[in-house]
Design an enzyme around this catalytic site. Structure first.
Site, mmCIF file in Angstrom:
data_model
loop_
_atom_site.group_PDB
_atom_site.id
_atom_site.type_symbol
_atom_site.label_atom_id
_atom_site.label_comp_id
_atom_site.label_asym_id
_atom_site.label_seq_id
_atom_site.Cartn_x
_atom_site.Cartn_y
_atom_site.Cartn_z
ATOM 1 N N LYS A 186 1.603 -2.891 7.061
ATOM 2 C CA LYS A 186 2.502 -3.049 5.098
ATOM 3 C C LYS A 186 3.693 -3.328 5.281
ATOM 4 C CE LYS A 186 -1.929 -4.280 3.183
ATOM 5 N NZ LYS A 186 -1.915 -5.809 2.483
ATOM 6 N N TYR A 239 -2.742 0.166 10.042
ATOM 7 C CA TYR A 239 -2.571 -0.750 8.858
ATOM 8 C C TYR A 239 -1.467 0.011 7.297
ATOM 9 C CZ TYR A 239 -3.511 -1.178 4.101
ATOM 10 O OH TYR A 239 -3.735 -1.337 2.918
ATOM 11 N N SER A 269 0.709 -1.210 0.036
ATOM 12 C CA SER A 269 0.140 0.129 -0.263
ATOM 13 C C SER A 269 1.153 1.424 0.305
ATOM 14 C CB SER A 269 -0.805 -0.188 0.841
ATOM 15 O OG SER A 269 -1.726 1.548 1.791
#
Length: 336
Positions: free
Chosen positions: A152, A148, A123
């Site tokens: 990643k 989040y 991402s």
């Protein structure tokens, strides 16, 4: 045969279509915690091909080992993971457990079976709040603004370490920006559980009458109209990018990190106006305070993907909005 984790999800299901249409055999797995099996049934309907599907969690090592024992897996596209920025701020441990542990388990079983080709769904959040635009693959990472994105980034570092330890690994890490839109059939699209965390599905749900208005988080950013700017990419373009990355990874040893986006930044108000034009419906909205973890502007330099993968996004924001609206109009309650 290609293993797809998180295959029933938004991006996974669209990628399954592109793989099947390219006559690639796939095995699909998904625990359905934030997706529905109906999406894969519709993939079968669109492509006219059956999918081998296992409902399971990638963290379940024995179940995953069984899948590898049953099928001759040659490569993996790893989508499985939790993806809501806001939820990750509230429940960070849930994100670290799910996203990181699933990847470690997957790589252990791949290594056991001498399967070393991997495409990983990363991402643009790994870039945090970058100092300049557009963002290229050499831009600084590490100053992530939410768990989040941090999960990643941790996985990216794990994958780099795996490759350093064993040169047989061939890994494509795809940092993608903001997937929107839907398949042109209107049969599959984005179907979030509960209140949408992302802009486009919230806009489409306002248009269909599920919500009275859209909350626009932040009207005082240092952007042309004060609202956040993002690089929105059509989900079909993104899916095709995974096929190109898979082809690259199977032909080249090493690890490569690539941005997948359009290279164009649109503000929240830009997207609202484009959607109004595509749907011929007015989208009511209110400007609200900024959300924690959000940044002002984020769009990609996509030259490396074009150079290495011979891939470039084809669809503009108007096509994204038309396809998103067709999906929502035809499926007002998603897959239910």
């Amino acid at each position: 045969m290609i293993l797809i984790t998180g295959a029933a999800g938004y991006i996974g299901s669209h990628t399954c279509i592109e793989l099947l249409n390219a006559n690639v055999e796939i095995v699909a797995i998904d625990n359905l915690c934030n997706s529905k099996a109906e999406s894969l049934k519709r993939v079968e309907s669109i492509t006219g091909k059956k999918i081998i599907f296992y409902q399971m969690d990638v963290r379940d090592k024995s179940a995953l080992r069984e899948v590898f024992n049953k099928h001759k897996i040659e490569a993996v596209i790893h989508f499985a993971g939790l993806k809501a920025v806001g939820e990750s701020m509230a429940e960070p441990l849930k994100y670290y457990d799910n996203n990181i542990l699933s990847t470690i388990t997957l790589c252990e079983i791949m290594d056991e079976n001498k399967v070393f080709n991997l495409v990983f769904s990363s991402s643009a959040t790994v870039y945090g709040a970058p100092n300049k635009m557009p963002i290229n693959e050499t831009s600084a990472v590490g100053a992530t603004t939410n768990p989040y994105g941090t999960s990643k980034l941790m996985i990216e570092r794990i994958l780099n370490d795996i490759h350093q330890s064993n040169a047989k690994w061939s890994i494509a890490v795809l940092r993608y920006f903001n997937p929107v839109g839907a398949h042109e059939s209107g049969l599959i699209g984005e179907d979030p559980n509960g209140l949408p965390n992302n802009l486009m599905p919230f806009i489409t749900q306002v248009a269909i009458g599920k919500h009275d208005y859209l909350n626009v988080f932040g009207g005082d950013y240092d952007t042309a109209d004060g609202t956040g700017v993002r690089d929105y990419i059509h989900v079909v373009d993104l899916a095709i990018g995974h096929l190109s990355a898979l082809d690259y990874a199977t032909k080249n040893h090493g690890i490569v990190t690539l941005n997948l986006g359009t290279g164009i930044g649109y503000s929240v108000l830009d997207v609202i106006h484009a959607f109004e034009k595509a749907s011929n419906r007015k989208i009511a909205y209110k400007i609200c305070p900024r959300r924690p973890g959000d940044i002002a502007s984020c769009y990609a330099d996509v030259n490396l993907a074009k150079e290495l993968l011979n891939w470039t996004a084809r669809f503009d924001i108007h096509q994204m909005c038309r396809d998103a609206w067709r999906w929502q109009f035809n499926n007002p309650n998603g897959y239910q």
